[in-house]
Write an enzyme that holds these catalytic residues in place. Structure first.
Site, PDB file in Angstrom:
ATOM      1  N   HIS B  57       6.642 -10.271  26.455  1.00  0.00           N
ATOM      2  CA  HIS B  57       6.438  -9.837  25.076  1.00  0.00           C
ATOM      3  C   HIS B  57       6.122 -11.034  24.181  1.00  0.00           C
ATOM      4  O   HIS B  57       7.003 -11.664  23.621  1.00  0.00           O
ATOM      5  CB  HIS B  57       7.711  -9.119  24.589  1.00  0.00           C
ATOM      6  CG  HIS B  57       7.491  -8.311  23.363  1.00  0.00           C
ATOM      7  ND1 HIS B  57       8.100  -7.080  23.163  1.00  0.00           N
ATOM      8  CD2 HIS B  57       6.740  -8.519  22.263  1.00  0.00           C
ATOM      9  CE1 HIS B  57       7.730  -6.576  22.005  1.00  0.00           C
ATOM     10  NE2 HIS B  57       6.919  -7.434  21.429  1.00  0.00           N
ATOM     11  N   HIS B  59       3.338 -12.498  21.116  1.00  0.00           N
ATOM     12  CA  HIS B  59       2.225 -12.258  20.194  1.00  0.00           C
ATOM     13  C   HIS B  59       1.452 -13.567  20.056  1.00  0.00           C
ATOM     14  O   HIS B  59       1.948 -14.514  19.460  1.00  0.00           O
ATOM     15  CB  HIS B  59       2.730 -11.778  18.837  1.00  0.00           C
ATOM     16  CG  HIS B  59       3.426 -10.448  18.901  1.00  0.00           C
ATOM     17  ND1 HIS B  59       2.739  -9.254  18.837  1.00  0.00           N
ATOM     18  CD2 HIS B  59       4.732 -10.125  19.047  1.00  0.00           C
ATOM     19  CE1 HIS B  59       3.611  -8.242  18.923  1.00  0.00           C
ATOM     20  NE2 HIS B  59       4.820  -8.742  19.049  1.00  0.00           N
ATOM     21  N   ARG B  61      -1.634 -13.619  18.731  1.00  0.00           N
ATOM     22  CA  ARG B  61      -2.359 -13.472  17.453  1.00  0.00           C
ATOM     23  C   ARG B  61      -3.873 -13.640  17.543  1.00  0.00           C
ATOM     24  O   ARG B  61      -4.570 -13.367  16.573  1.00  0.00           O
ATOM     25  CB  ARG B  61      -1.829 -14.453  16.390  1.00  0.00           C
ATOM     26  CG  ARG B  61      -0.348 -14.269  16.073  1.00  0.00           C
ATOM     27  CD  ARG B  61      -0.074 -12.986  15.315  1.00  0.00           C
ATOM     28  NE  ARG B  61       1.311 -12.888  14.894  1.00  0.00           N
ATOM     29  CZ  ARG B  61       2.080 -11.812  15.067  1.00  0.00           C
ATOM     30  NH1 ARG B  61       1.563 -10.728  15.637  1.00  0.00           N
ATOM     31  NH2 ARG B  61       3.314 -11.801  14.659  1.00  0.00           N
ATOM     32  N   ASP B 151       3.145  -1.949  20.624  1.00  0.00           N
ATOM     33  CA  ASP B 151       4.221  -2.722  19.989  1.00  0.00           C
ATOM     34  C   ASP B 151       3.902  -3.125  18.561  1.00  0.00           C
ATOM     35  O   ASP B 151       2.795  -3.550  18.246  1.00  0.00           O
ATOM     36  CB  ASP B 151       4.521  -3.982  20.790  1.00  0.00           C
ATOM     37  CG  ASP B 151       5.622  -4.787  20.123  1.00  0.00           C
ATOM     38  OD1 ASP B 151       6.749  -4.283  20.063  1.00  0.00           O
ATOM     39  OD2 ASP B 151       5.329  -5.892  19.627  1.00  0.00           O
ATOM     40  N   HIS B 178       7.860   0.456  21.808  1.00  0.00           N
ATOM     41  CA  HIS B 178       8.567  -0.074  20.633  1.00  0.00           C
ATOM     42  C   HIS B 178       9.288   1.125  20.029  1.00  0.00           C
ATOM     43  O   HIS B 178       8.676   1.950  19.367  1.00  0.00           O
ATOM     44  CB  HIS B 178       7.544  -0.677  19.668  1.00  0.00           C
ATOM     45  CG  HIS B 178       8.091  -1.068  18.322  1.00  0.00           C
ATOM     46  ND1 HIS B 178       8.063  -2.361  17.856  1.00  0.00           N
ATOM     47  CD2 HIS B 178       8.666  -0.344  17.339  1.00  0.00           C
ATOM     48  CE1 HIS B 178       8.590  -2.404  16.639  1.00  0.00           C
ATOM     49  NE2 HIS B 178       8.969  -1.188  16.302  1.00  0.00           N
ATOM     50  N   HIS B 231      12.385  -4.889  23.304  1.00  0.00           N
ATOM     51  CA  HIS B 231      13.400  -5.416  22.380  1.00  0.00           C
ATOM     52  C   HIS B 231      14.523  -4.449  22.009  1.00  0.00           C
ATOM     53  O   HIS B 231      14.654  -4.054  20.861  1.00  0.00           O
ATOM     54  CB  HIS B 231      12.750  -5.973  21.117  1.00  0.00           C
ATOM     55  CG  HIS B 231      11.627  -5.149  20.530  1.00  0.00           C
ATOM     56  ND1 HIS B 231      11.757  -3.802  20.256  1.00  0.00           N
ATOM     57  CD2 HIS B 231      10.376  -5.502  20.171  1.00  0.00           C
ATOM     58  CE1 HIS B 231      10.619  -3.365  19.741  1.00  0.00           C
ATOM     59  NE2 HIS B 231       9.762  -4.365  19.684  1.00  0.00           N
ATOM     60  N   ASN B 277      11.662  -7.012  13.418  1.00  0.00           N
ATOM     61  CA  ASN B 277      11.685  -5.598  13.761  1.00  0.00           C
ATOM     62  C   ASN B 277      11.717  -5.440  15.281  1.00  0.00           C
ATOM     63  O   ASN B 277      10.791  -5.891  15.941  1.00  0.00           O
ATOM     64  CB  ASN B 277      10.426  -4.925  13.189  1.00  0.00           C
ATOM     65  CG  ASN B 277      10.518  -3.420  13.248  1.00  0.00           C
ATOM     66  OD1 ASN B 277      11.595  -2.864  13.435  1.00  0.00           O
ATOM     67  ND2 ASN B 277       9.390  -2.756  13.105  1.00  0.00           N
ATOM     68  N   ASP B 304       9.479 -11.725  22.258  1.00  0.00           N
ATOM     69  CA  ASP B 304       8.882 -11.133  21.053  1.00  0.00           C
ATOM     70  C   ASP B 304       8.461 -12.243  20.084  1.00  0.00           C
ATOM     71  O   ASP B 304       8.617 -12.136  18.877  1.00  0.00           O
ATOM     72  CB  ASP B 304       9.824 -10.139  20.377  1.00  0.00           C
ATOM     73  CG  ASP B 304       9.089  -9.243  19.374  1.00  0.00           C
ATOM     74  OD1 ASP B 304       7.847  -9.354  19.252  1.00  0.00           O
ATOM     75  OD2 ASP B 304       9.753  -8.433  18.710  1.00  0.00           O
ATOM     76  N   HIS B 308       4.060 -16.317  12.319  1.00  0.00           N
ATOM     77  CA  HIS B 308       3.484 -15.924  11.028  1.00  0.00           C
ATOM     78  C   HIS B 308       3.214 -17.175  10.202  1.00  0.00           C
ATOM     79  O   HIS B 308       3.999 -18.132  10.250  1.00  0.00           O
ATOM     80  CB  HIS B 308       4.447 -15.030  10.253  1.00  0.00           C
ATOM     81  CG  HIS B 308       4.557 -13.647  10.815  1.00  0.00           C
ATOM     82  ND1 HIS B 308       3.529 -12.737  10.737  1.00  0.00           N
ATOM     83  CD2 HIS B 308       5.568 -13.030  11.468  1.00  0.00           C
ATOM     84  CE1 HIS B 308       3.920 -11.599  11.325  1.00  0.00           C
ATOM     85  NE2 HIS B 308       5.142 -11.756  11.773  1.00  0.00           N
TER      86      HIS B 308
END
Lengths: 210, 446, 332
Positions: B57, B59, B61, B151, B178, B231, B277, B304, B308
């Site tokens: 899991h 990200h 981007r 997700d 998710h 998660h 989340n 996860d 950002h």
């Protein structure tokens, strides 16, 4: 919230014109040499009462405004003496000067004293400001400003128990209980029964920091 | 190049042994064999050797939010965290819901060379939750997608979820859900509890996760399909999964490092670095999750990792983005939460962070025991390194939103090998370009 | 907490009493010919309002101006904020302008908290999302004390450690020990209720929340108050009943079925008001929904303190601004 917490004890001592540190009521007497005894204080206030009567032609149109904290009981005592001598009732009140001080930003915000003006107000009156100690003159200047916001007296006079000199402004007292020569760094403590449980004026050498 | 000799590593926490690496595979393990001629020697005294970590899991981007992370920066961060394979989530811009996008991500991973990048395909078109994406096309693409997930969003429609579970049976796929009931979590900001009530932040109730997990377990059982729960964040969810597994249903689950260590109390200062989340929960949930991971109810740890840009977090809580970075701290957090607490040994860590996630992701080249003949994907970790304060500025990830900033964490990833080639040595990432063509063998990734 | 007022929880009992007593002294200023004090001359107070709230903004503006501060009103509408400028950039702008205090109203819980990390001046929370509105709680406490002290109103036979009747007509020096306050309505979305529960309990009052269970926060059991669902049962024991505004849009989110049912169960009309003890007062932070949570004849009754609350808002905010800005910067 430190900023919301004022100096402890008596809010205006320490910030006051006496140059004296806070003396909370009921606390031990600060060290120092007694320069005025209770009897001398009594006699000084009696003399001030007589002088006020003389200078104001019998107290006509006079009101006394004490500057908190210790100016207020002193004003009441003087008013009481005048009542005893002449049988006239002199209106008596209090005038807090905190919001008009020029040194607010030098210390944390402090709690306010009370302002209580006699019901007839100050317009056209002879206002006698009463304080315990006259030092730099800044408290009296603040008092004159505060008074200005309350109305327009015919005249303003000043009575103090002790004048210790070292003026920083062009002011003088009209009635003085005792002229007390001091060094700048010395500290004058005025104790009054109503606040401190006893009457006394003490002079101490003072600390370098004050 | 005649391979590596790693001296004295404790394989999965076992007794010290030497590991010979040659030709991208483990040639030999055992105590004290002599160095092969020309092999580079790495003194691994006191270090634990784990099969290369696998993240289910991540990200990354890219494409779309290269300001937050790229495949290259994200996989470098992964290598520094001890990972040799990551699963790149589908919520990119455009969404990875076609063969074209998943192949692009897969190719970018190969070019970067830090670890194998397995794209996750979206379950529904544009993560819209209404129409199935071309799952078969993604499965058949060069990327060979096996894990599908919306997700970031829940496949909330029960019928659509059932169909997705059924459909992927054709190519041994798994739906990674998710779990979040959208109606129960409208505007939700923080775990619904004492803290959310006090802070005046809209609550995210545990039941909104647990209800969906329960439904999905029943659906997976009904159609005989594989469900993976992303998660897991509540103690109640662990109970439901434990029950589903007891029935013999094909349900697997993951927990994030942050849910193993942090609680909602951290939201006290309204710093959105703690906004994620599903949200951080309570101490009781942390205890339930740890117990679930320890007894195997929860199969694996997945980061996860959700990078950002600064501006997405330097704002008021409600306006901030959800998510935390995690690749570079995952193993250290697991040590703090699971190993140092006595809940899991290093063999257990190898199982939960490599063996089982590789199996769930249908990755044959990863998650193998470190024995002769296995691909030389491995991580050398120093659990005895003095705890060091986490400094986000030192991270290889493009983003700085780690909730562990300022916290001391034990341990240190010393080296990571991808098919015999070091991607990290002495805690430092090697230049990806130097690895080009060495660590890289796309098909071998599977 | 240092130089900000963000939550009622930041205030100790002594802090709260100091604010109330300072406000009691400053209340006299409104009666003077010159309603202005020079205290904050040269200081700049910025009203930073991301949400429309004319009454709160005007109250802070009047308070700041009566203390001679320069007031800059910064409303989000039509400003760069509406064009997507972040709270942080706005904060940096205010910082560059030399704001000594920022009064912030924002739709996001915690916005005041965040702002305080980015500006050097004092931050006063004038309402952040569904979190808090501490100056409203202060003015409510001030109003309760003033009204009950004036009426000499704490009933006989009750153990009230610091009897308001002994405190003089303005209640100066007194806390609210033993005063029973019932707060009715949308506590979940209500920043006023949250701040009041914290402040009033700090001052010794016994607070009871009455609302449909849907409009009470999860874990309200951990708050320093009790909870009830039956308004009629609470009213006879109440010295103060505080009605909260209920927004009609809550109905669509299934918090309650209809306005009619809400009014029947939780609205305060003349019939219910009659259940209150003779001395009890009725409060509302405004703006009121007449005919919804409060009937018009209740709002206009002699028990109602709605007008007092508005007047007291200015003096309480003067006290807060004075105590935050009137002295030297807090050392810590």
């Amino acid at each position: 919230m430190c900023a919301l917490r004022p100096q402890t004890g008596h809010h205006d001592t320490g910030s006051h014109d006496t140059g004296s540190p806070p003396v909370p009521p009921g606390k031990p007497v600060p060290p120092g040499k007694e320069v005025l005894s209770p009897d001398e204080i009594r006699r000084a206030l009696t003399r001030i009462a007589h002088e006020i009567l003389e200078r104001t032609h019998g107290g006509e149109g006079v009101i006394l405004l004490g500057i908190p904290t210790r100016g207020v009981p002193l004003a009441r005592r003087v008013a009481g003496r005048i009542g005893e001598f002449e049988g006239v009732t002199i209106p008596c009140g209090s005038l807090d000067v905190t919001m008009h001080r020029d040194d607010l930003r030098l210390r944390p915000a402090r709690a306010l004293g009370r302002t209580e003006v006699p019901p007839d107000g100050v317009d056209g009156k002879t206002v006698v400001l009463v304080d315990d100690v006259l030092f730099s003159g800044r408290t009296v200047r603040a008092a004159l400003d505060a008074l200005n916001d309350l109305g327009r007296p015919r005249s303003v006079q000043l009575a103090v128990l002790v004048d210790r000199g070292h003026r920083e402004l062009p002011l003088r007292a009209d009635y003085v209980g005792k002229n007390l020569p001091t060094a700048q760094r010395e500290v004058v403590h005025v104790l009054v029964t109503e606040v401190d449980g006893q009457d006394s004026v003490l002079l101490s050498p003072g600390g370098g920091s004050r | 190049m005649s391979g590596w000799l790693i001296r004295g590593a404790r394989i999965a926490g076992g007794p010290p042994a030497d590991i010979h690496i040659a030709g991208g595979a483990i040639a030999q393990t055992g105590a004290g064999p002599g160095a092969a001629a020309g092999a580079q020697v790495l003194d691994a005294d006191g270090l634990v050797a784990l099969p290369g970590l696998v993240d289910l899991h991540t990200h990354l981007r890219e494409p779309g939010r290269e300001d937050a992370e790229t495949v290259e920066t994200g996989t470098r961060a992964a290598a520094l965290g001890g990972f040799t394979a990551v699963h790149a989530m589908a919520n990119t811009e455009p969404v990875a819901d076609t063969a074209g996008v998943v192949e692009q991500v897969w190719r970018l991973g190969n070019q970067a060379g830090y670890c194998d990048v397995r794209p996750v395909g979206a379950v529904t078109v544009g993560l819209g939750g209404t129409q199935l994406a071309e799952l078969g096309a993604m499965a058949d693409s060069a990327a060979g997608v096996r894990v599908f997930s919306d997700d970031g969003k829940c496949v909330a429609d029960s019928l659509l979820m059932r169909r997705a579970l059924e459909y992927v049976k054709a190519f041994d796929g798994v739906i990674a859900q998710h779990a979040q009931d959208p109606r129960l979590t409208e505007g939700a900001q923080l775990n619904e509890g004492e803290v959310s009530g006090r802070l005046g932040l809209a609550g995210w109730p545990a039941a909104a996760e647990e209800a969906v997990i329960a439904r999905d377990c029943l659906l997976a059982a009904h159609v005989g399909s594989a469900l993976h729960v992303c998660h897991v964040s509540t103690a109640g969810s662990v109970e439901i999964i434990r029950w589903a597994k007891s029935k013999g249903w094909r349900v697997t689950a993951e927990v994030t490092p942050h849910h193993l260590l942090l609680t909602d109390e951290l939201a006290e200062g309204y710093d959105p670095v703690y906004k994620v989340n599903p949200p951080l929960r309570t101490q009781a949930d942390v205890a339930g999750l740890r117990a679930g991971l320890a007894d195997g109810t929860i199969d694996c740890v997945a980061t996860d990792h959700a990078p950002h840009p600064v501006e997405a977090k330097e704002t008021e809580w409600a306006a901030a983005a959800h998510g935390m970075t995690g690749l570079e701290t995952a193993l250290r957090v697991v040590q703090a939460a699971m190993v140092d607490t006595g809940l899991l040994d290093w063999a257990g860590v190898a199982d939960r962070m490599s063996v089982r996630p590789a199996r769930i992701g249908r990755l044959t080249g990863h998650g193998n025991p470190l024995v002769a003949g296995a691909p030389a994907n491995l991580t050398l970790y120093d659990p005895g390194a003095p705890p060091e304060i986490v400094d986000p500025a030192a991270h290889a990830s493009k983003s700085r939103n780690t909730p562990f900033a300022g916290m001391p964490l034990p341990g240190r990833v010393v080296a990571t090998f991808l098919r015999g080639v070091p991607t990290v040595l002495d805690g430092k990432a090697l230049d990806g370009k130097a690895l080009d063509g060495k660590a890289l063998d796309g098909k071998a990734a599977r | 907490m240092k130089r900000h007022l963000i939550s009622a929880a930041d205030l100790t009992r002594d802090d709260a009493l100091l604010i109330l007593d300072t406000a009691a002294e400053l209340a006299g200023v409104a009666a003077r010919p010159i309603k202005k004090l020079p205290t904050l001359r040269g200081r700049t107070v910025v009203n930073l309002f991301f949400e429309d709230s004319t009454r709160t903004r005007i109250s802070f503006e009047a308070a700041a101006k009566r203390l001679s501060a320069d007031v800059i009103n910064f409303s989000a509408k039509g400003s760069s904020v509406a064009k997507g400028e972040s709270l942080k950039d706005t904060a940096l702008t205010l910082e560059a302008m030399g704001a000594d205090a920022v009064v912030i109203r924002h739709s996001a819980s915690g916005a005041a908290h965040r702002l305080a990390e980015w500006v050097r001046g004092s931050v006063v929370n004038a309402g952040d999302g569904t979190h808090e509105h501490p100056t409203q709680a202060l003015l409510d406490a001030f109003t309760i004390r003033q009204r009950l002290a004036r009426q000499g109103a704490v009933p006989d036979g009750r153990d009230v450690p610091h009897d308001l009747r002994d405190a003089g007509p303005d209640g100066r020096g007194a806390a609210l020990d033993g005063v029973r306050v019932t707060i009715v309505g949308d506590v979940l979305h209500g920043r006023v209720a949250r701040s009041n529960v914290l402040l009033l309990s700090t001052l010794g009052a016994e607070v009871t929340l009455v609302a449909p269970p849907t409009l009470l926060p999860f874990a309200v059991g951990s708050w320093p108050c009790s909870v009830g669902y039956d308004l009629d049962a609470e009213l006879p024991k109440s010295d103060v009943v505080m009605m909260l505004r209920v927004q009609q849009e809550r109905m669509t989110a299934a918090y309650f079925p209809t306005i009619r049912e809400y009014r029947r169960r939780y609205g305060l009309d003349a019939g219910r008001m009659a259940l209150l003890p003779g001395h009890a007062i009725v409060m509302h932070p405004g703006p009121m929904n007449r005919g919804m949570e409060i009937a018009a004849d209740v709002a206009d009754s002699p028990r109602s303190t709605v007008v007092d609350q508005v007047a007291n808002g200015v003096t309480v905010r003067m006290a807060v601004l004075y105590l935050l800005l009137g002295g030297a910067e807090a050392a810590s």
